[in-house]
Scaffold this motif. Structure first.
Motif, short mmCIF file in Angstrom:
data_model
loop_
_atom_site.label_atom_id
_atom_site.label_comp_id
_atom_site.label_asym_id
_atom_site.label_seq_id
_atom_site.Cartn_x
_atom_site.Cartn_y
_atom_site.Cartn_z
N ASP A 125 -1.27 10.22 13.83
CA ASP A 125 -2.53 9.83 13.88
C ASP A 125 -3.37 10.67 12.84
O ASP A 125 -4.49 10.23 12.31
CB ASP A 125 -3.05 9.54 15.07
N ALA A 126 -2.93 11.99 12.61
CA ALA A 126 -3.99 13.00 11.90
C ALA A 126 -3.65 12.53 10.37
O ALA A 126 -4.46 12.72 9.68
CB ALA A 126 -3.28 14.19 12.09
N THR A 127 -2.87 11.78 10.12
CA THR A 127 -2.17 11.66 8.63
C THR A 127 -2.76 10.32 8.17
O THR A 127 -3.06 9.99 7.16
CB THR A 127 -0.78 11.85 8.35
N VAL A 128 -2.42 9.14 9.22
CA VAL A 128 -2.66 7.81 8.74
C VAL A 128 -4.02 7.47 8.19
O VAL A 128 -3.95 6.86 7.16
CB VAL A 128 -2.34 6.84 9.85
N ASP A 129 -4.99 7.94 8.53
CA ASP A 129 -6.39 7.71 8.22
C ASP A 129 -6.49 8.19 6.66
O ASP A 129 -7.11 7.45 5.97
CB ASP A 129 -7.31 8.12 8.97
N VAL A 130 -5.99 9.55 6.62
CA VAL A 130 -6.22 10.22 5.30
C VAL A 130 -5.43 9.57 4.32
O VAL A 130 -6.09 9.26 3.05
CB VAL A 130 -6.02 11.63 5.47
N VAL A 131 -4.18 9.25 4.60
CA VAL A 131 -3.34 8.64 3.46
C VAL A 131 -3.96 7.24 3.11
O VAL A 131 -4.05 6.82 2.00
CB VAL A 131 -2.10 8.37 4.00
N HIS A 132 -4.53 6.53 4.11
CA HIS A 132 -4.88 5.03 3.83
C HIS A 132 -6.18 5.22 3.03
O HIS A 132 -6.41 4.10 2.16
CB HIS A 132 -5.39 4.52 5.31
N ARG A 133 -6.92 6.24 3.17
CA ARG A 133 -8.33 6.26 2.29
C ARG A 133 -7.95 6.86 0.99
O ARG A 133 -8.60 6.54 0.13
CB ARG A 133 -9.29 7.09 3.28
N CYS A 134 -7.09 7.87 0.84
CA CYS A 134 -6.94 8.59 -0.40
C CYS A 134 -5.94 8.08 -1.19
O CYS A 134 -5.94 8.26 -2.49
CB CYS A 134 -6.39 10.07 0.03
N PHE A 135 -4.83 7.36 -0.96
CA PHE A 135 -3.92 6.68 -1.63
C PHE A 135 -4.40 5.88 -2.63
O PHE A 135 -3.78 6.02 -3.97
CB PHE A 135 -2.64 6.39 -0.65
N PRO A 136 -5.17 4.98 -2.47
CA PRO A 136 -5.44 4.04 -3.47
C PRO A 136 -6.46 4.56 -4.45
O PRO A 136 -6.27 4.52 -5.85
CB PRO A 136 -6.49 3.04 -2.57
N VAL A 137 -7.29 5.56 -3.99
CA VAL A 137 -8.10 6.16 -5.13
C VAL A 137 -6.97 7.14 -6.05
O VAL A 137 -7.34 6.98 -7.34
CB VAL A 137 -9.12 7.21 -4.50
N ILE A 138 -6.16 7.85 -5.49
CA ILE A 138 -5.02 8.40 -6.41
C ILE A 138 -4.34 7.70 -7.20
O ILE A 138 -3.96 8.02 -8.31
CB ILE A 138 -4.37 9.50 -5.59
N GLY B 16 -14.66 9.62 -12.39
CA GLY B 16 -13.29 9.43 -12.09
C GLY B 16 -12.42 10.79 -11.73
O GLY B 16 -11.77 10.69 -10.70
N ASN B 17 -12.70 11.67 -12.58
CA ASN B 17 -11.83 13.11 -12.12
C ASN B 17 -12.42 13.51 -11.04
O ASN B 17 -11.52 14.15 -10.15
CB ASN B 17 -12.23 14.10 -13.58
N ARG B 18 -13.66 13.41 -10.55
CA ARG B 18 -14.00 14.09 -9.36
C ARG B 18 -13.71 13.24 -8.08
O ARG B 18 -13.40 13.84 -7.06
CB ARG B 18 -15.58 14.16 -9.41
N ARG B 19 -13.86 11.97 -8.17
CA ARG B 19 -13.24 11.34 -7.09
C ARG B 19 -11.83 11.46 -6.66
O ARG B 19 -11.30 11.70 -5.63
CB ARG B 19 -13.40 9.67 -7.47
N ALA B 20 -10.84 11.62 -7.90
CA ALA B 20 -9.76 11.64 -7.52
C ALA B 20 -9.38 13.22 -7.33
O ALA B 20 -8.42 13.44 -6.16
CB ALA B 20 -8.77 11.61 -8.94
N ALA B 21 -10.11 14.13 -7.85
CA ALA B 21 -9.79 15.51 -7.07
C ALA B 21 -10.02 15.77 -5.80
O ALA B 21 -9.60 16.42 -5.10
CB ALA B 21 -10.57 16.47 -8.02
N ALA B 22 -11.37 14.94 -5.24
CA ALA B 22 -11.67 14.95 -3.85
C ALA B 22 -10.46 14.31 -2.97
O ALA B 22 -10.08 14.95 -1.83
CB ALA B 22 -13.19 14.29 -3.82
N ALA B 23 -10.01 13.29 -3.45
CA ALA B 23 -9.02 12.58 -2.63
C ALA B 23 -7.69 13.30 -2.59
O ALA B 23 -7.05 13.44 -1.54
CB ALA B 23 -8.83 11.06 -3.26
N ILE B 24 -7.38 13.86 -3.93
CA ILE B 24 -6.02 14.82 -3.75
C ILE B 24 -6.22 16.25 -2.89
O ILE B 24 -5.58 16.45 -2.03
CB ILE B 24 -5.93 15.27 -5.14
N GLU B 25 -7.53 16.84 -2.97
CA GLU B 25 -7.80 17.73 -2.00
C GLU B 25 -7.73 17.53 -0.42
O GLU B 25 -7.31 18.09 0.37
CB GLU B 25 -9.08 18.43 -2.34
#
Length: 465
Positions: A172-185, A207-216
């Motif tokens: 449960d700790a990973t699913v929400d983060v992956v679901h939110r971040c993967f499409p951005v990356i 675009g760089n800042r959005r991707a960097a935040a999702a990757i972080e």
């Protein structure tokens, strides 16, 4: 090492017609899959597609035959490397795991990871898949108007299944983060991978800042779980058994002459398994349901097999061999809708493919989307027919007429897991629900994986009601 710079022996490759300044770039942006199909239809099995303006133009040598795919992936695989900008962007965003690593890095990773993907080991994850599928069935009981979007539903199911197998109790700790971040990356990778010119990732563009935040954020949750797991020195596994989730096994993977993965390498493997392990399976399951919802006779035949073999019990790994028609349904869905519809390599030295000269340094494109529809191997190729995959029919086709998992020394290490998960999930869904496709036409996009660009709604009815 020096390589040849000229073309190999053979005929000159025909070029797909494009516009004067941009070549075929507008066509690829508008409909990449249709453009590749048109290229084969007009010019045959090896076609050059020019993309971009002069000075920044990319020349892509597209190979559509099964024999050509076998040459690139298997018989001459050492001559075709993952050195193109697209794989570099994946590497920069998702780490240097098995999908993107090369040379000594790749060989070391494969040696360490291979024992974790034996059939016996993977079969042990059947219970986790069944548990997550049961959760999906529970949620379907409350579906509004009896309608579900199978694209979204299968993405959620596959993500939870692979996360449970990777992280065990930390799912449960990973699913929400992956679901939110993967499409951005993923969108960021695609935009940069196909652009002839990119600004540095360090420039503070939106675009760089959005991707960097999702990757972080994505890296952060993986690093935290890895650190906690190492401190605990053994954790609850995928089915509640200590130390049996894949992360624990990866952390302990070692050979007689090679050290175990360090924390950063572990994260790279986890990210690649998350990327490759849920989107591909979700695509196969969603389109299998979509196709069965349009073909009620084939759906009824698959359900009859499931009920006859399983009755009311939970499916197990051993049931894969007892459900041959259901397996053929999935294979046919992967033929028509391969999760990796197009991918590339770079030629190290000049060579000849199907009698055409391919120069050193060329970008070589393979397109399962096209090869899986090649009329030389498939009669009436757009028709849904699971019986194309009877043992007799498969024996009569070239090995690489169907290659949804790639092939050769870099074939997908997780292909047995993908089939295990898909068969178990599809069996449980069909046993519980009748499926009727609502959205019969679904716009598609060829990203890192095949993506539906609109809803894939199906009407569901409990079986027997």
């Amino acid at each position: 090492m020096a390589v040849e710079t000229g073309a190999g022996a053979g005929a000159e490759v025909p070029v797909l017609e494009g516009v004067p300044l941009l070549g075929s770039l507008p066509d690829l942006k508008a409909d990449s899959l249709g453009t590749y199909l048109r290229a084969r239809g007009r010019h045959g099995d090896v076609v050059r597609i020019d993309v971009g303006p002069p000075g920044l133009r990319m020349e892509m040598y597209c190979v559509f035959s099964a024999e050509g795919a076998q040459q690139v992936l298997a018989s001459e695989s050492a001559n075709f490397r993952k050195d193109n900008p697209f794989y570099e962007e994946i590497r920069e965003s998702f780490g240097n795991g098995l999908l993107t690593a090369q040379d000594a890095d790749y060989l070391r990773q494969r040696r360490l990871v291979q024992p974790l993907f034996t059939r016996k080991r993977v079969d042990g994850y059947a219970g986790a898949v069944a548990r997550e599928t049961a959760g999906t069935l529970d949620s379907w009981a409350g579906a509004r108007d009896g309608i579900v979007d199978v694209s979204d539903e299968m993405m959620h199911l596959a993500l939870r299944a692979v996360s449970r197998i990777l992280f065990g109790a930390d799912v449960d700790a990973t699913v929400d983060v992956v679901h939110r971040c993967f499409p951005v990356i993923t969108e960021y990778v695609l935009r940069r991978g196909y652009s002839p010119l990119n600004v540095p990732r360090t420039w503070p563009t939106p675009g760089n800042r959005r991707a960097a935040a999702a990757i972080e954020e994505l890296y952060g949750v993986c690093d935290r779980i890895i650190a906690e797991r190492r401190r605990a020195d053994g954790a609850e596994g995928a089915d509640g058994d200590p130390g049996e989730d894949l992360l624990t096994l990866l952390a302990g993977a070692r050979s007689t002459d090679e050290a175990a993965f360090d924390a950063a390498e572990l994260r790279d493997q986890v990210l690649i398994f998350l990327l490759a392990g849920h989107e591909t399976t979700a695509t196969s399951l969603a389109f299998a349901l979509h196709l069965l919802g349009r073909h009620p006779e084939e759906q009824a035949r698959a359900r009859e097999e499931v009920v006859r073999v399983l009755g009311d019990r939970t499916p197990e790994a051993a049931d894969l061999d007892r459900l041959p028609y259901l397996t053929r349904v999935l294979k046919e869905a992967m033929r028509l809708y391969p999760a990796a519809p197009v991918f590339g390599r770079n030629a190290v030295a000049s060579t000849s493919i199907d009698g055409y000269a391919v120069p050193a340094g060329a970008t070589v494109i393979l397109a399962p989307w096209v090869t899986h529809r090649h009329p030389r191997y498939w009669d009436d190729p757009d028709r849904f027919d699971p019986d194309r995959f009877t043992p007799e029919a498969e024996a009569g086709r070239p090995r690489y007429a169907w290659f949804p998992f790639g092939g050769g020394p870099r074939a997908c290490i997780g292909q047995h897991f993908s089939m295990l998960e898909s068969v178990i999930a599809l069996a449980m869904l069909l046993r519980a629900y009748e499926i009727e496709t609502v959205d019969t036409r679904v716009p598609l996009d060829a990203g890192i994986t095949l993506r539906a660009m609109g809803p894939m709604r199906c009407r569901i009815r409990p079986v027997g009601r």
